[in-house]
Design a protein around this motif. Structure first.
Motif, PDB file in Angstrom:
ATOM      1  N   HIS A  33      34.761  38.381  50.971  1.00 51.21           N
ATOM      2  CA  HIS A  33      35.923  38.057  50.714  1.00 51.21           C
ATOM      3  C   HIS A  33      36.938  37.946  52.194  1.00 51.21           C
ATOM      4  O   HIS A  33      36.579  38.773  53.167  1.00 51.21           O
ATOM      5  N   LYS A  34      37.936  36.933  52.179  1.00 53.48           N
ATOM      6  CA  LYS A  34      38.532  36.912  53.260  1.00 53.48           C
ATOM      7  C   LYS A  34      39.805  37.952  53.303  1.00 53.48           C
ATOM      8  O   LYS A  34      40.270  38.293  52.285  1.00 53.48           O
ATOM      9  N   ASP A  63      34.217  44.982  49.628  1.00 51.59           N
ATOM     10  CA  ASP A  63      34.748  44.675  50.950  1.00 51.59           C
ATOM     11  C   ASP A  63      35.889  45.625  51.191  1.00 51.59           C
ATOM     12  O   ASP A  63      36.565  45.880  50.161  1.00 51.59           O
ATOM     13  N   THR A  90      37.930  44.696  47.696  1.00 48.89           N
ATOM     14  CA  THR A  90      37.519  43.816  46.768  1.00 48.89           C
ATOM     15  C   THR A  90      36.116  44.099  46.221  1.00 48.89           C
ATOM     16  O   THR A  90      35.311  44.435  46.913  1.00 48.89           O
ATOM     17  N   GLY A 140      34.928  40.836  42.174  1.00 50.09           N
ATOM     18  CA  GLY A 140      36.466  40.277  42.679  1.00 50.09           C
ATOM     19  C   GLY A 140      37.722  40.993  42.257  1.00 50.09           C
ATOM     20  O   GLY A 140      38.632  40.501  42.852  1.00 50.09           O
ATOM     21  N   THR A 142      40.626  43.590  42.576  1.00 51.23           N
ATOM     22  CA  THR A 142      41.263  44.261  43.923  1.00 51.23           C
ATOM     23  C   THR A 142      41.764  45.450  43.577  1.00 51.23           C
ATOM     24  O   THR A 142      42.115  45.776  42.535  1.00 51.23           O
TER      25      THR A 142
END
Length: 199
Positions: A33-34, A63, A90, A140, A142
């Motif tokens: 993930h960014k 992440d 994330t 996905g 957070t």
């Protein structure tokens, strides 16, 4: 040991070292993930200090991004840095909330003297309650931990604040030690968070 046996032993050692290097490189792989280059916390603009992926056994768990008021390259600099901070996560796989809370508590305990842990029993209990109250985080999803000077540590799940801020600056240092202490959750993740986590 004759010369042939010595050469064979050296070859085995070289293979082990090469395998270890490959594992370390894989652990420091780019995040899925960014992360935004900046974040707003308590009226301060923070910069992304580094990002990385938490690998537990062979599984990628989450992440993670570290946001600070200025660039830091060592854990000591991070602990001494005043001002707001953010830990952003994330999930990359299903994470049971109870297990996550237990792992956070263990990480704090592994890096903090028991007397210091005792001083922050209420805030630590709140951390466990927040994550244990969530049956599971799905890939996905957070979560985040923000430190705001004068207010304490605010926990978020899916961008939503979980109750009021808790603890003081020392408590947030205990939280940071989970990933940046002498016995971090993932030593390779610690290095990527402090060296910029370059792709």
């Amino acid at each position: 040991m004759n010369q042939l046996q010595t050469l064979a032993a050296h070859a085995r050692l070289a293979a082990v070292l090469a395998g270890t290097a490959l594992c370390l490189h894989a652990t420091a792989a780019p995040t899925v993930h960014k992360f935004d280059p900046t974040a707003q916390v308590g009226g301060s603009t923070l910069q992304l200090n580094g990002k990385g992926t938490r690998v537990r056994l062979v599984f990628k768990a989450y992440d993670m991004g570290l946001y600070t008021t200025r660039r830091v390259g060592t854990a000591a600099e991070l602990f001494a840095l005043p001002g707001a901070k953010r830990l952003q996560f994330t999930a990359l796989r299903e994470l049971p909330g109870t297990e996550l809370g237990r792992l956070f508590l263990r990480g704090m305990g592994d890096n903090t003297p028991s007397a210091q842990m005792t001083r922050h029993t209420l805030a630590t209990t709140r951390l466990i309650e927040i994550f244990s109250g969530k049956p599971k985080l799905m890939p996905g999803d957070t979560f985040a931990m923000d430190f705001v000077p004068g207010k304490g540590t605010q926990f978020y799940i899916q961008g939503q604040p979980q109750g009021e801020p808790v603890g003081d600056d020392e408590f947030f240092t205990l939280v940071l030690r989970i990933w940046f202490g002498d016995a971090p959750a993932d030593a390779n993740l610690r290095e990527t968070l402090l060296d910029g986590g370059r792709d």
